[in-house]
Motif scaffolding. Structure first.
Motif, mmCIF file in Angstrom:
data_model
loop_
_atom_site.group_PDB
_atom_site.id
_atom_site.type_symbol
_atom_site.label_atom_id
_atom_site.label_comp_id
_atom_site.label_asym_id
_atom_site.label_seq_id
_atom_site.Cartn_x
_atom_site.Cartn_y
_atom_site.Cartn_z
ATOM 1 N N ALA A 49 -17.309 -33.026 16.768
ATOM 2 C CA ALA A 49 -17.455 -32.461 15.427
ATOM 3 C C ALA A 49 -18.119 -31.090 15.478
ATOM 4 O O ALA A 49 -17.686 -30.156 14.786
ATOM 5 N N LEU A 50 -19.156 -30.946 16.290
ATOM 6 C CA LEU A 50 -19.824 -29.647 16.421
ATOM 7 C C LEU A 50 -18.886 -28.604 17.009
ATOM 8 O O LEU A 50 -18.825 -27.463 16.537
ATOM 9 N N PHE A 51 -18.132 -28.980 18.046
ATOM 10 C CA PHE A 51 -17.169 -28.056 18.653
ATOM 11 C C PHE A 51 -16.111 -27.646 17.629
ATOM 12 O O PHE A 51 -15.802 -26.459 17.478
ATOM 13 N N ALA A 52 -15.565 -28.614 16.920
ATOM 14 C CA ALA A 52 -14.534 -28.325 15.924
ATOM 15 C C ALA A 52 -15.080 -27.458 14.798
ATOM 16 O O ALA A 52 -14.389 -26.553 14.303
ATOM 17 N N LEU A 53 -16.316 -27.701 14.389
ATOM 18 C CA LEU A 53 -16.924 -26.910 13.322
ATOM 19 C C LEU A 53 -17.153 -25.467 13.755
ATOM 20 O O LEU A 53 -16.899 -24.529 13.000
ATOM 21 N N VAL A 54 -17.590 -25.276 14.998
ATOM 22 C CA VAL A 54 -17.799 -23.918 15.512
ATOM 23 C C VAL A 54 -16.475 -23.164 15.588
ATOM 24 O O VAL A 54 -16.375 -22.007 15.153
ATOM 25 N N VAL A 55 -15.437 -23.814 16.118
ATOM 26 C CA VAL A 55 -14.121 -23.164 16.206
ATOM 27 C C VAL A 55 -13.588 -22.847 14.806
ATOM 28 O O VAL A 55 -13.082 -21.753 14.549
ATOM 29 N N ALA A 56 -13.706 -23.797 13.885
ATOM 30 C CA ALA A 56 -13.233 -23.574 12.518
ATOM 31 C C ALA A 56 -14.018 -22.446 11.846
ATOM 32 O O ALA A 56 -13.433 -21.619 11.132
ATOM 33 N N ALA A 57 -15.327 -22.388 12.060
ATOM 34 C CA ALA A 57 -16.144 -21.333 11.460
ATOM 35 C C ALA A 57 -15.750 -19.957 12.005
ATOM 36 O O ALA A 57 -15.658 -18.986 11.245
ATOM 37 N N LEU A 58 -15.500 -19.891 13.305
ATOM 38 C CA LEU A 58 -15.067 -18.613 13.886
ATOM 39 C C LEU A 58 -13.713 -18.175 13.324
ATOM 40 O O LEU A 58 -13.519 -17.007 12.979
ATOM 41 N N MET A 59 -12.786 -19.120 13.233
ATOM 42 C CA MET A 59 -11.468 -18.795 12.679
ATOM 43 C C MET A 59 -11.567 -18.444 11.195
ATOM 44 O O MET A 59 -10.893 -17.522 10.723
ATOM 45 N N ALA A 60 -12.396 -19.145 10.456
ATOM 46 C CA ALA A 60 -12.571 -18.852 9.026
ATOM 47 C C ALA A 60 -13.171 -17.464 8.842
ATOM 48 O O ALA A 60 -12.763 -16.715 7.949
ATOM 49 N N TRP A 61 -14.124 -17.110 9.676
ATOM 50 C CA TRP A 61 -14.721 -15.776 9.611
ATOM 51 C C TRP A 61 -13.662 -14.717 9.904
ATOM 52 O O TRP A 61 -13.568 -13.703 9.198
ATOM 53 N N LEU A 62 -12.842 -14.966 10.931
ATOM 54 C CA LEU A 62 -11.781 -14.015 11.280
ATOM 55 C C LEU A 62 -10.776 -13.860 10.138
ATOM 56 O O LEU A 62 -10.438 -12.738 9.733
ATOM 57 N N GLN B 275 -8.425 -11.331 1.859
ATOM 58 C CA GLN B 275 -9.328 -11.369 0.699
ATOM 59 C C GLN B 275 -9.799 -12.788 0.378
ATOM 60 O O GLN B 275 -10.406 -13.017 -0.658
ATOM 61 N N LEU B 276 -9.515 -13.736 1.280
ATOM 62 C CA LEU B 276 -9.872 -15.129 1.024
ATOM 63 C C LEU B 276 -11.365 -15.356 1.278
ATOM 64 O O LEU B 276 -11.949 -14.772 2.195
ATOM 65 N N ALA B 277 -11.952 -16.221 0.485
ATOM 66 C CA ALA B 277 -13.373 -16.536 0.635
ATOM 67 C C ALA B 277 -13.600 -17.356 1.905
ATOM 68 O O ALA B 277 -12.823 -18.259 2.228
ATOM 69 N N PHE B 278 -14.679 -17.047 2.610
ATOM 70 C CA PHE B 278 -15.008 -17.738 3.863
ATOM 71 C C PHE B 278 -15.108 -19.241 3.650
ATOM 72 O O PHE B 278 -14.570 -20.025 4.431
ATOM 73 N N VAL B 279 -15.774 -19.673 2.586
ATOM 74 C CA VAL B 279 -15.991 -21.102 2.348
ATOM 75 C C VAL B 279 -14.663 -21.815 2.114
ATOM 76 O O VAL B 279 -14.450 -22.924 2.616
ATOM 77 N N ALA B 280 -13.747 -21.191 1.393
ATOM 78 C CA ALA B 280 -12.448 -21.811 1.135
ATOM 79 C C ALA B 280 -11.656 -21.959 2.432
ATOM 80 O O ALA B 280 -11.056 -23.007 2.687
ATOM 81 N N VAL B 281 -11.656 -20.915 3.253
ATOM 82 C CA VAL B 281 -10.930 -20.977 4.523
ATOM 83 C C VAL B 281 -11.583 -22.006 5.442
ATOM 84 O O VAL B 281 -10.894 -22.785 6.105
ATOM 85 N N LEU B 282 -12.906 -22.030 5.471
ATOM 86 C CA LEU B 282 -13.608 -22.999 6.315
ATOM 87 C C LEU B 282 -13.270 -24.424 5.898
ATOM 88 O O LEU B 282 -12.961 -25.271 6.745
ATOM 89 N N LEU B 283 -13.287 -24.703 4.619
ATOM 90 C CA LEU B 283 -12.963 -26.045 4.133
ATOM 91 C C LEU B 283 -11.519 -26.418 4.459
ATOM 92 O O LEU B 283 -11.218 -27.572 4.734
ATOM 93 N N ALA B 284 -10.632 -25.432 4.460
ATOM 94 C CA ALA B 284 -9.231 -25.691 4.797
ATOM 95 C C ALA B 284 -9.052 -25.959 6.290
ATOM 96 O O ALA B 284 -8.119 -26.653 6.682
ATOM 97 N N LEU B 285 -9.944 -25.426 7.122
ATOM 98 C CA LEU B 285 -9.773 -25.534 8.570
ATOM 99 C C LEU B 285 -10.574 -26.649 9.232
ATOM 100 O O LEU B 285 -10.191 -27.113 10.308
ATOM 101 N N ILE B 286 -11.677 -27.067 8.646
ATOM 102 C CA ILE B 286 -12.471 -28.090 9.314
ATOM 103 C C ILE B 286 -11.749 -29.432 9.279
ATOM 104 O O ILE B 286 -11.047 -29.739 8.325
ATOM 105 N N PRO B 287 -11.898 -30.198 10.352
ATOM 106 C CA PRO B 287 -11.227 -31.504 10.372
ATOM 107 C C PRO B 287 -11.838 -32.455 9.351
ATOM 108 O O PRO B 287 -13.037 -32.415 9.105
ATOM 109 N N GLY B 288 -10.992 -33.269 8.779
ATOM 110 C CA GLY B 288 -11.459 -34.251 7.812
ATOM 111 C C GLY B 288 -10.277 -34.874 7.104
ATOM 112 O O GLY B 288 -9.138 -34.428 7.246
ATOM 113 N N GLY B 289 -10.543 -35.887 6.350
ATOM 114 C CA GLY B 289 -9.490 -36.568 5.621
ATOM 115 C C GLY B 289 -8.999 -35.742 4.448
ATOM 116 O O GLY B 289 -9.767 -35.005 3.829
ATOM 117 N N VAL B 290 -7.739 -35.877 4.131
ATOM 118 C CA VAL B 290 -7.125 -35.100 3.059
ATOM 119 C C VAL B 290 -7.794 -35.416 1.715
ATOM 120 O O VAL B 290 -8.152 -34.507 0.967
#
Length: 133
Positions: free
Chosen positions: A55-68, A74-89
């Motif tokens: 989970a920590l590894f996936a969160l770090v990778v998702a955070a880096l990709m969301a930041w990129l 023009q997308l908000a970081f939080v929206a992209v992060l929520l779209a990329l982190i693993p979890g149930g639909v």
């Protein structure tokens, strides 16, 4: 999801009452918690270490990709992060609604991720299981 997409694309602004959102969280949490019924605490701790590491590894990778992505678009970081982190639909849709993020955006990314996993797994297994020459 289809109903949410249609409503959003028609321009209607919708929000669920807080009571319904809290009830959804209660049901989702109870359904996850009930799966651990009868499980020994030592098993939870043993497997939990691997889960936390992943989970920590996936969160770090998702955070880096969301930041990129948020840096380039023009997308908000939080929206992209929520779209990329693993979890149930379902869980991600509820979290998106609570946070005021378009749930259709978040859920569509999660469904795309699941579809890619479903269709790419057999190919990846064939590649991995091929004998070395």
């Amino acid at each position: 999801m289809a109903a949410g997409a249609i409503i959003a694309n028609l321009g209607f602004d919708y929000s669920l009452p807080t009571g319904i959102v809290l009830a959804a969280f209660l049901v989702l949490g109870a359904s996850v918690g009930s799966r651990f019924s009868g499980t020994q605490w030592s098993q939870v701790v043993s497997m939990g270490r691997y889960g936390i590491t992943f989970a920590l590894f996936a969160l770090v990778v998702a955070a880096l990709m969301a930041w990129l992505v948020s840096s380039v678009t023009q997308l908000a970081f939080v929206a992209v992060l929520l779209a990329l982190i693993p979890g149930g639909v379902g869980e991600m849709a509820v979290i998106a609604m609570v946070m005021g993020i378009d749930p259709v955006y978040v859920v569509s990314h999660h469904i795309l991720r699941l579809l890619l996993l479903i269709f790419m797994t057999p190919l990846m297994l064939r590649i991995v299981n091929q004998p070395l020459k």
